[in-house]
Design a protein around this motif. Sequence first.
Motif, PDB file in Angstrom:
ATOM      1  N   GLU A 154     -15.977  27.371 -26.316  1.00  0.00           N
ATOM      2  CA  GLU A 154     -16.068  26.312 -27.006  1.00  0.00           C
ATOM      3  C   GLU A 154     -15.200  26.031 -28.274  1.00  0.00           C
ATOM      4  O   GLU A 154     -14.733  27.025 -28.696  1.00  0.00           O
ATOM      5  CB  GLU A 154     -17.570  26.081 -27.426  1.00  0.00           C
ATOM      6  N   PHE A 155     -14.869  24.606 -28.568  1.00  0.00           N
ATOM      7  CA  PHE A 155     -14.235  24.337 -29.674  1.00  0.00           C
ATOM      8  C   PHE A 155     -14.940  23.921 -30.950  1.00  0.00           C
ATOM      9  O   PHE A 155     -15.445  22.723 -30.609  1.00  0.00           O
ATOM     10  CB  PHE A 155     -12.970  23.462 -29.349  1.00  0.00           C
TER      11      PHE A 155
ATOM     12  N   ARG B  16      -1.986  37.456 -29.430  1.00  0.00           N
ATOM     13  CA  ARG B  16      -2.859  38.826 -29.436  1.00  0.00           C
ATOM     14  C   ARG B  16      -3.962  38.743 -28.163  1.00  0.00           C
ATOM     15  O   ARG B  16      -4.587  39.528 -27.923  1.00  0.00           O
ATOM     16  CB  ARG B  16      -3.291  38.760 -30.657  1.00  0.00           C
ATOM     17  N   GLU B  17      -4.079  37.279 -27.687  1.00  0.00           N
ATOM     18  CA  GLU B  17      -5.046  37.254 -26.589  1.00  0.00           C
ATOM     19  C   GLU B  17      -6.561  37.769 -27.236  1.00  0.00           C
ATOM     20  O   GLU B  17      -6.849  38.619 -26.561  1.00  0.00           O
ATOM     21  CB  GLU B  17      -4.435  37.906 -25.418  1.00  0.00           C
ATOM     22  N   PRO B  18      -6.931  37.331 -28.198  1.00  0.00           N
ATOM     23  CA  PRO B  18      -8.318  37.693 -28.797  1.00  0.00           C
ATOM     24  C   PRO B  18      -9.260  37.118 -28.082  1.00  0.00           C
ATOM     25  O   PRO B  18      -9.110  36.260 -27.361  1.00  0.00           O
ATOM     26  CB  PRO B  18      -8.068  37.364 -30.409  1.00  0.00           C
ATOM     27  N   GLN B  19     -10.673  37.622 -28.386  1.00  0.00           N
ATOM     28  CA  GLN B  19     -11.665  37.159 -27.962  1.00  0.00           C
ATOM     29  C   GLN B  19     -12.165  35.456 -28.438  1.00  0.00           C
ATOM     30  O   GLN B  19     -12.792  34.840 -27.928  1.00  0.00           O
ATOM     31  CB  GLN B  19     -12.862  37.817 -28.472  1.00  0.00           C
ATOM     32  N   ALA B  20     -11.552  35.381 -29.860  1.00  0.00           N
ATOM     33  CA  ALA B  20     -11.775  34.122 -30.585  1.00  0.00           C
ATOM     34  C   ALA B  20     -10.614  33.910 -31.440  1.00  0.00           C
ATOM     35  O   ALA B  20     -10.119  34.797 -32.035  1.00  0.00           O
ATOM     36  CB  ALA B  20     -13.067  34.311 -31.236  1.00  0.00           C
TER      37      ALA B  20
ATOM     38  N   THR C  70     -12.795  30.719 -27.278  1.00  0.00           N
ATOM     39  CA  THR C  70     -13.595  30.168 -28.369  1.00  0.00           C
ATOM     40  C   THR C  70     -12.938  30.023 -29.638  1.00  0.00           C
ATOM     41  O   THR C  70     -12.041  31.155 -30.074  1.00  0.00           O
ATOM     42  CB  THR C  70     -14.924  31.475 -28.466  1.00  0.00           C
ATOM     43  N   THR C  71     -12.900  28.929 -30.213  1.00  0.00           N
ATOM     44  CA  THR C  71     -12.113  28.650 -31.379  1.00  0.00           C
ATOM     45  C   THR C  71     -13.261  27.793 -32.330  1.00  0.00           C
ATOM     46  O   THR C  71     -14.066  27.162 -32.150  1.00  0.00           O
ATOM     47  CB  THR C  71     -11.089  27.477 -31.139  1.00  0.00           C
ATOM     48  N   VAL C  72     -13.189  28.502 -33.439  1.00  0.00           N
ATOM     49  CA  VAL C  72     -13.988  28.125 -34.713  1.00  0.00           C
ATOM     50  C   VAL C  72     -12.951  27.369 -35.927  1.00  0.00           C
ATOM     51  O   VAL C  72     -12.276  28.307 -36.272  1.00  0.00           O
ATOM     52  CB  VAL C  72     -14.851  29.042 -35.451  1.00  0.00           C
ATOM     53  N   TYR C  73     -13.140  26.276 -36.007  1.00  0.00           N
ATOM     54  CA  TYR C  73     -12.156  25.567 -36.809  1.00  0.00           C
ATOM     55  C   TYR C  73     -12.690  24.719 -38.132  1.00  0.00           C
ATOM     56  O   TYR C  73     -13.805  24.083 -38.098  1.00  0.00           O
ATOM     57  CB  TYR C  73     -11.598  24.309 -35.980  1.00  0.00           C
TER      58      TYR C  73
END
Length: 400
Positions: free
Chosen positions: A31-32, A151-155, A187-190
């Motif tokens: 989710e964004f 880095r191809e992170p989880q979030a 998954t992105t938290v902005y």
Amino acid sequence: MAQIVLDQVDKVYPGGVRGINGLSLNIADGEFMVLVGPSGCGKSTALRSIAGLEDITSGTITIGSRVVNDLPPKDRDIAMVFQNYALYPHMTVEQNLAFGLQQRKTPKDEIKRRVTEVARMLGLEDYLRRKPAALSGGQRQRVAMGRAIVREPQAFLMDEPLSNLDAKLRVSMRASLSQLHDRLGVTTVYVTHDQVEAMTLGQRVCVLRDGMLQQVDTPQTLYNTPVNLFVAGFIGSPAMNFTTARLVRDDGAAVVFAGHRLDVSDALLSARPGLDSYFGKDLILGVRPSDFEDAELADPSWPQVGVRSSVTEELGSEIHVIFEIDAAPVQHASITQARTDSGEDDEALPLAEDKTLWTARVAARSKIRPGSAARLSVDTSNLHFFEPGSGLAVGRSALG
């Protein structure tokens, strides 16, 4: 990719100041999510708590299947993008992109593959040998995002990454961010204080005030069905118009204010459970500028109000008609804070002690001009009603 869950998270600073107050939020895998609110509302504190840059006082934070309360930032498998780019000035773009992978002892062939792929994705192939000083602000921000993506992170956690860019560049970068998220699905938290940015980017938007969750929902739901005065005043530009009004039932249900009367349909009464208990009582009426139209151009079934235009702002695609109503401005902390921090305080200023400025958005072909009498039609199916004391929307659930 990973789900991020905040469960009753508190952050209390020395002296008892609460940065976050009982925040519970479930961010779905891929989710964004945008955190938005005025300065000091706790949005950056929440983001830094997810990242591990702030220790929380109580509650739990879960990333994927792991509770990460006690994990340092480097072990949380997240990547941050900051407002100030945070690039190494003595390194080239290629070296900046590769640095984090080198620190993790990633094989050289893998570093080369990832850097090449991300540079192509972000249109940075021609700039790999340049240093940050030779790049524009937009290019630097793309490098900062590329350093996180590689880095191809989880979030991804993004803290106002576009705020240093000019207005035109912010628009194009918003589009790029949306396309990147569609492509990567991470998954992105902005975090942003700009509600327009929040509305255009977020699949869901979390509105915070004083460290507390006000409402979390899709952008359109926040706009159409705010749960309280603060969300109603903060979301939307120009801001929602407010006045104290009375709900009456004489020749039919209606709301009356400042010498005007707007009919309230049975459908609207049914859609707002509990609204019928306010007959004969005062409440706060909210009308979106977008729910007005020049009466000469509107649906003839819409009720009309006669006004005198004070100012018109011709924006090409639409016209903002600013007019006064013969009512004192609503005095409520939620409205004052929401409008001041969303940049809409001009609309909240009274012309005199007993008058308030309202804004209507009408079609660009409207003939309404400054200083002229005008008739505005109102789409009353979208009227908003709020309880004067608590500021809660009448007939809305607590958090949406």
